[in-house]
Design a protein around this motif. Structure first.
Motif, PDB file in Angstrom:
ATOM      1  N   GLU A 130       0.833  -1.199   0.000  1.00 25.21           N
ATOM      2  CA  GLU A 130       0.000   0.000   0.000  1.00 25.21           C
ATOM      3  C   GLU A 130       0.869   1.252   0.000  1.00 25.21           C
ATOM      4  O   GLU A 130       0.601   2.201  -0.747  1.00 25.21           O
ATOM      5  N   GLN A 131       1.895   1.278   0.853  1.00 27.54           N
ATOM      6  CA  GLN A 131       2.792   2.427   0.900  1.00 27.54           C
ATOM      7  C   GLN A 131       3.535   2.568  -0.427  1.00 27.54           C
ATOM      8  O   GLN A 131       3.673   3.663  -0.958  1.00 27.54           O
ATOM      9  N   ALA A 132       4.004   1.457  -0.961  1.00 25.26           N
ATOM     10  CA  ALA A 132       4.713   1.489  -2.240  1.00 25.26           C
ATOM     11  C   ALA A 132       3.807   2.010  -3.352  1.00 25.26           C
ATOM     12  O   ALA A 132       4.225   2.814  -4.183  1.00 25.26           O
ATOM     13  N   GLU A 133       2.558   1.558  -3.357  1.00 28.84           N
ATOM     14  CA  GLU A 133       1.593   2.022  -4.372  1.00 28.84           C
ATOM     15  C   GLU A 133       1.315   3.516  -4.222  1.00 28.84           C
ATOM     16  O   GLU A 133       1.211   4.235  -5.215  1.00 28.84           O
ATOM     17  N   THR A 134       1.219   3.971  -2.987  1.00 25.69           N
ATOM     18  CA  THR A 134       1.020   5.405  -2.743  1.00 25.69           C
ATOM     19  C   THR A 134       2.171   6.203  -3.336  1.00 25.69           C
ATOM     20  O   THR A 134       1.966   7.204  -4.029  1.00 25.69           O
ATOM     21  N   TRP A 135       3.412   5.769  -3.067  1.00 23.17           N
ATOM     22  CA  TRP A 135       4.570   6.478  -3.603  1.00 23.17           C
ATOM     23  C   TRP A 135       4.608   6.410  -5.130  1.00 23.17           C
ATOM     24  O   TRP A 135       4.935   7.390  -5.787  1.00 23.17           O
ATOM     25  N   ALA A 136       4.272   5.261  -5.697  1.00 22.27           N
ATOM     26  CA  ALA A 136       4.236   5.140  -7.157  1.00 22.27           C
ATOM     27  C   ALA A 136       3.205   6.103  -7.745  1.00 22.27           C
ATOM     28  O   ALA A 136       3.467   6.768  -8.754  1.00 22.27           O
ATOM     29  N   ASN A 137       2.041   6.198  -7.118  1.00 20.69           N
ATOM     30  CA  ASN A 137       1.002   7.107  -7.608  1.00 20.69           C
ATOM     31  C   ASN A 137       1.434   8.565  -7.488  1.00 20.69           C
ATOM     32  O   ASN A 137       1.184   9.371  -8.392  1.00 20.69           O
ATOM     33  N   LEU A 138       2.061   8.915  -6.378  1.00 20.76           N
ATOM     34  CA  LEU A 138       2.542  10.286  -6.196  1.00 20.76           C
ATOM     35  C   LEU A 138       3.621  10.638  -7.218  1.00 20.76           C
ATOM     36  O   LEU A 138       3.632  11.752  -7.760  1.00 20.76           O
TER      37      LEU A 138
END
Length: 153
Positions: A130-138
């Motif tokens: 989830e954190q990795a996906e958040t950073w990828a989206n940002l």
């Protein structure tokens, strides 16, 4: 599309592939989440950091591209004398210093040392899909927004 931007997009794509595989493996519950984090997080973090570094090069346009991207602003080549510091770099300075990019860059990528070697199932701090996906989206949002202004040059 420039080579640096292409490299940034490719690294982000590779990160998303690993994040998806990580989620699928978590869903099967055949391997402990901590073990999966230890397996996936270093690769995901590497791809996210590379995406960021390649995009930094896209912004500064240093001429020839290095074989590997910088991992942060401090590793960028010097800006050519007489060339203005791009506004995007000032935004990245703030985000590295006190924002989510700083958190992404400082996230642990290796298993903890010595004291926890007894327990090899200890995951990297904050390592989850989830954190990795958040950073990828940002990162994608920044690439899209800043890419539009870079295309105008």
């Amino acid at each position: 599309m420039s080579s640096a931007r292409g490299q940034a997009n490719h690294a982000l794509y590779l990160a998303r592939i690993l994040i998806g595989a990580w989620r699928r493996d978590l869903d099967t519950q055949s391997v402990a989440a901590k073990i999966l984090a230890s397996a996936y997080w270093p690769g995901v973090r590497n791809h996210l950091t590379n995406a960021y570094g390649w995009f930094l090069l896209e912004i500064t346009r240093p001429g020839g591209l290095p074989e590997t991207p910088p991992q942060c602003l401090a590793e960028l080549p010097e800006i050519v004398a007489g060339k203005a510091m791009p506004g995007e770099i000032r935004e990245f300075q703030r985000l590295e210093r006190e924002g989510w990019i700083g958190a992404m860059l400082s996230a642990e990528s290796d298993a903890p040392q010595s004291s926890s070697m007894q327990n090899l199932a200890v995951a990297a701090a904050g390592a989850d899909p989830e954190q990795a996906e958040t950073w990828a989206n940002l990162l994608q949002q920044l690439f899209d927004r800043m890419g539009d202004s870079l295309d105008e040059y």
